[in-house]
Structures are given as structure tokens and as C-alpha cells.
Design a protein around this motif. Structure first.
Motif, PDB file in Angstrom:
ATOM      1  N   CYS A  16       1.062  -1.254  -0.177  1.00  0.00           N
ATOM      2  CA  CYS A  16      -0.164   0.031   0.032  1.00  0.00           C
ATOM      3  C   CYS A  16       0.913   1.239  -0.008  1.00  0.00           C
ATOM      4  N   GLY A  53     -10.902  -2.601   6.160  1.00  0.00           N
ATOM      5  CA  GLY A  53     -10.433  -3.077   4.871  1.00  0.00           C
ATOM      6  C   GLY A  53     -10.289  -1.896   3.707  1.00  0.00           C
ATOM      7  N   GLU A  54     -11.316  -1.230   3.605  1.00  0.00           N
ATOM      8  CA  GLU A  54     -11.282  -0.225   2.439  1.00  0.00           C
ATOM      9  C   GLU A  54     -10.859   1.054   2.801  1.00  0.00           C
ATOM     10  N   TRP A  69      -6.682   6.758   5.003  1.00  0.00           N
ATOM     11  CA  TRP A  69      -6.043   7.067   3.861  1.00  0.00           C
ATOM     12  C   TRP A  69      -4.736   8.064   3.594  1.00  0.00           C
TER      13      TRP A  69
END
Length: 81
Positions: A16, A53-54, A69
Motif C-alpha cells: 500500500c 479493509g477499505e 487514507w
């Protein structure tokens, strides 16, 4: 993990790119405050995956979600005060 007083938890995922950015933010914040941080892979637990998860990366300070994020250094610093 950095430091000995771990109050900050980063929920992340391998590969990520935003998680790598989050490491830089947390390294800077914790270096300035002396507070430690640790990380956990979101894919290591069904509960974590369901909850975050998102949203990875997600930063928790003292067990409370403080961002996801793109982490805001000022928000993390304020949560540590």
C-alpha cells in the motif's frame, strides 16, 4: 515499532503506497513527541478486515480512529496531547 510508549497503531496492508506515506507521518510525529507506534496488517484478522479493509491506512490513537487514507500530521499530534 518505535519507542516504548505505544499509543499509536497503524492498520496497514502490504504493498500500500499510502501506508508508506503514513509511516513517514508517524515517524515524524512520534520522533517529535517521544510516543511509540506499532502497526498491524489489516489482512491478518477478519475483524480488522471487516472494520478497516477499505480504509487503510488507518491510524488509531489510544484506541480511537484519528484518520485514514492520507494521514494529517496535525490531527495525530492533537490526539496525542
Amino acid at each position: 515499532m518505535n519507542g516504548t510508549d505505544v499509543r499509536v497503531l497503524l492498520v496497514e496492508r502490504a504493498g500500500c503506497h499510502l501506508c508508506a506515506d503514513a509511516h513517514a507521518v508517524l515517524d515524524a510525529v512520534t520522533a517529535a513527541t517521544g510516543v511509540g507506534w506499532a502497526s498491524v496488517d489489516v489482512d491478518s484478522s477478519p475483524d480488522l478486515l471487516d472494520a478497516y479493509g477499505e480504509l487503510v491506512p488507518v491510524v488509531l490513537v489510544d484506541g480511537h480512529e484519528r484518520g485514514h487514507w492520507r494521514l494529517d500530521r496535525a490531527v495525530v499530534e492533537a490526539a496525542l496531547r
